[in-house]
Design a protein around this motif. Structure first.
Motif, PDB file in Angstrom:
ATOM      1  N   ILE A 154       0.825  -1.138  -0.092  1.00  0.00           N
ATOM      2  CA  ILE A 154       0.030  -0.248  -0.090  1.00  0.00           C
ATOM      3  C   ILE A 154       0.799   1.193  -0.080  1.00  0.00           C
ATOM      4  CG2 ILE A 154      -1.594   1.349   1.368  1.00  0.00           C
ATOM      5  CD1 ILE A 154      -2.924  -1.196  -0.065  1.00  0.00           C
ATOM      6  N   ASP A 155       1.997   1.319   0.891  1.00  0.00           N
ATOM      7  CA  ASP A 155       2.880   2.342   0.599  1.00  0.00           C
ATOM      8  C   ASP A 155       3.374   2.533  -0.735  1.00  0.00           C
ATOM      9  OD1 ASP A 155       4.174   4.283   2.335  1.00  0.00           O
ATOM     10  OD2 ASP A 155       5.909   3.295   2.041  1.00  0.00           O
ATOM     11  N   ARG A 156       3.751   1.676  -1.332  1.00  0.00           N
ATOM     12  CA  ARG A 156       4.402   1.719  -2.826  1.00  0.00           C
ATOM     13  C   ARG A 156       3.261   2.188  -3.703  1.00  0.00           C
ATOM     14  NH1 ARG A 156       6.045  -2.906  -5.047  1.00  0.00           N
ATOM     15  NH2 ARG A 156       5.232  -4.049  -3.364  1.00  0.00           N
ATOM     16  N   LEU A 157       2.075   1.634  -3.453  1.00  0.00           N
ATOM     17  CA  LEU A 157       1.069   1.930  -4.439  1.00  0.00           C
ATOM     18  C   LEU A 157       0.808   3.600  -3.974  1.00  0.00           C
ATOM     19  CD1 LEU A 157      -1.419   1.465  -6.212  1.00  0.00           C
ATOM     20  CD2 LEU A 157      -2.729   0.919  -4.182  1.00  0.00           C
ATOM     21  N   ASN A 158       0.567   4.108  -2.878  1.00  0.00           N
ATOM     22  CA  ASN A 158       0.539   5.626  -2.400  1.00  0.00           C
ATOM     23  C   ASN A 158       1.464   6.146  -3.205  1.00  0.00           C
ATOM     24  OD1 ASN A 158      -1.081   7.251  -1.220  1.00  0.00           O
ATOM     25  ND2 ASN A 158      -0.278   6.903   0.740  1.00  0.00           N
ATOM     26  N   ARG A 159       2.846   5.800  -3.422  1.00  0.00           N
ATOM     27  CA  ARG A 159       3.873   6.754  -3.810  1.00  0.00           C
ATOM     28  C   ARG A 159       3.673   6.522  -5.426  1.00  0.00           C
ATOM     29  NH1 ARG A 159       8.182   3.975  -2.759  1.00  0.00           N
ATOM     30  NH2 ARG A 159       7.682   2.665  -0.872  1.00  0.00           N
ATOM     31  N   GLU A 160       3.104   5.441  -5.913  1.00  0.00           N
ATOM     32  CA  GLU A 160       3.023   5.422  -7.330  1.00  0.00           C
ATOM     33  C   GLU A 160       2.011   6.440  -7.766  1.00  0.00           C
ATOM     34  OE1 GLU A 160       4.226   3.056 -10.990  1.00  0.00           O
ATOM     35  OE2 GLU A 160       4.814   3.359  -8.761  1.00  0.00           O
ATOM     36  N   TYR A 161       0.885   6.496  -7.016  1.00  0.00           N
ATOM     37  CA  TYR A 161      -0.112   7.430  -7.308  1.00  0.00           C
ATOM     38  C   TYR A 161       0.316   8.918  -7.342  1.00  0.00           C
ATOM     39  CZ  TYR A 161      -4.384   4.867  -7.950  1.00  0.00           C
ATOM     40  OH  TYR A 161      -5.682   4.052  -8.512  1.00  0.00           O
ATOM     41  N   GLN A 162       1.015   9.256  -6.293  1.00  0.00           N
ATOM     42  CA  GLN A 162       1.673  10.549  -5.964  1.00  0.00           C
ATOM     43  C   GLN A 162       2.565  10.892  -7.435  1.00  0.00           C
ATOM     44  OE1 GLN A 162       4.048  10.351  -2.417  1.00  0.00           O
ATOM     45  NE2 GLN A 162       2.191  10.187  -1.271  1.00  0.00           N
ATOM     46  N   HIS A 163       3.343   9.806  -7.878  1.00  0.00           N
ATOM     47  CA  HIS A 163       3.786  10.253  -8.983  1.00  0.00           C
ATOM     48  C   HIS A 163       2.935  10.244 -10.305  1.00  0.00           C
ATOM     49  CE1 HIS A 163       6.743   9.516 -12.559  1.00  0.00           C
ATOM     50  NE2 HIS A 163       5.736   8.569 -13.028  1.00  0.00           N
ATOM     51  N   TYR A 164       1.958   9.808 -10.534  1.00  0.00           N
ATOM     52  CA  TYR A 164       1.093   9.793 -11.729  1.00  0.00           C
ATOM     53  C   TYR A 164       0.550  11.200 -11.851  1.00  0.00           C
ATOM     54  CZ  TYR A 164       1.880   5.292 -13.846  1.00  0.00           C
ATOM     55  OH  TYR A 164       2.361   4.399 -14.775  1.00  0.00           O
TER      56      TYR A 164
END
Length: 221
Positions: A154-164
């Motif tokens: 979930i933490d990596r997903l959170n950061r992926e959304y922040q990038h996009y």
């Protein structure tokens, strides 16, 4: 607002469907909700991400494309408004996180072809929050296929959304039509119990819609 397509996006547990239902009611719009539980690979995916990632992402892509094609014909083409609890861009977000680079590049080529003719959101409401909050909400709703979901994922997903959804990234992922994005931190928002929080979102939608309409009028002169 007529013939307006609004998407609510953000990581798992951020409250997309809850806000979608509330906005659809306030805006007298059709609520489009993604079909998650019908994915036959989902349970296996969370048990073995690497083994089942490609099948899982392809199923979601095809499913969402069919939904968006239907909503185009039944609502948007008839001048009706839609509020969706996802945007098609989430396919790239999850695929980028879950697929090995070679498969991701192939997936992205397929995505570009299939998504090109789909209706594009006028406004995206991007919800974000701390990973601890997302984990708490995931635990509270207790979906069977999410029980083994790790905090790291979930933490990596959170950061992926922040990038996009970084303003500098939008032009790279949304093609010729870049939607207006309303970013909302949900750490201190309660759309179920606090009417003022809903009122804030509605006000932001109206503001962005008016700015977009004015820009179109200027361009047409």
């Amino acid at each position: 607002m007529k013939n307006t397509f609004i998407s609510v996006e953000g990581p798992i547990g951020v409250g997309k469907t809850t806000l979608t239902n509330i906005l659809a009611k306030h805006l007298d719009s059709f609520a489009l909700k993604e079909i998650v539980e019908d994915n036959p690979y989902l349970k296996s995916f969370y048990e073995n991400v690497e083994e089942y990632a490609f099948q899982t992402e392809m199923f979601f892509l095809c499913n969402r494309i069919k939904q968006l094609e239907d909503v185009q014909k039944k609502y948007l083409d008839r001048g009706l408004s839609v509020v969706s609890d996802y945007n098609i861009i989430k396919n790239l977000v999850f695929a980028g996180l879950n697929l090995q680079n070679g498969k991701f590049q192939k997936y992205r080529q397929v995505y570009a072809i299939l998504a090109d003719q789909l209706p594009q959101s006028d406004i995206i409401i991007y919800l974000y929050g701390d990973t601890d909050l997302l984990m708490k909400r995931i635990e509270m709703r207790d979906r069977p296929f999410e029980r083994n979901m790790s905090r790291d994922y979930i933490d990596r997903l959170n950061r992926e959304y922040q990038h996009y959804f970084d303003p500098c990234s939008l032009k790279h992922y949304f093609g010729t039509k870049i939607p207006k994005v309303i970013s909302i931190n949900v750490n201190h928002r309660d759309f179920v119990n606090c009417p003022q929080d809903v009122a804030y979102v509605l006000k932001e939608i109206q503001r962005v819609h008016e700015v977009s309409t004015s820009s179109q009028e200027v361009q047409s002169c």
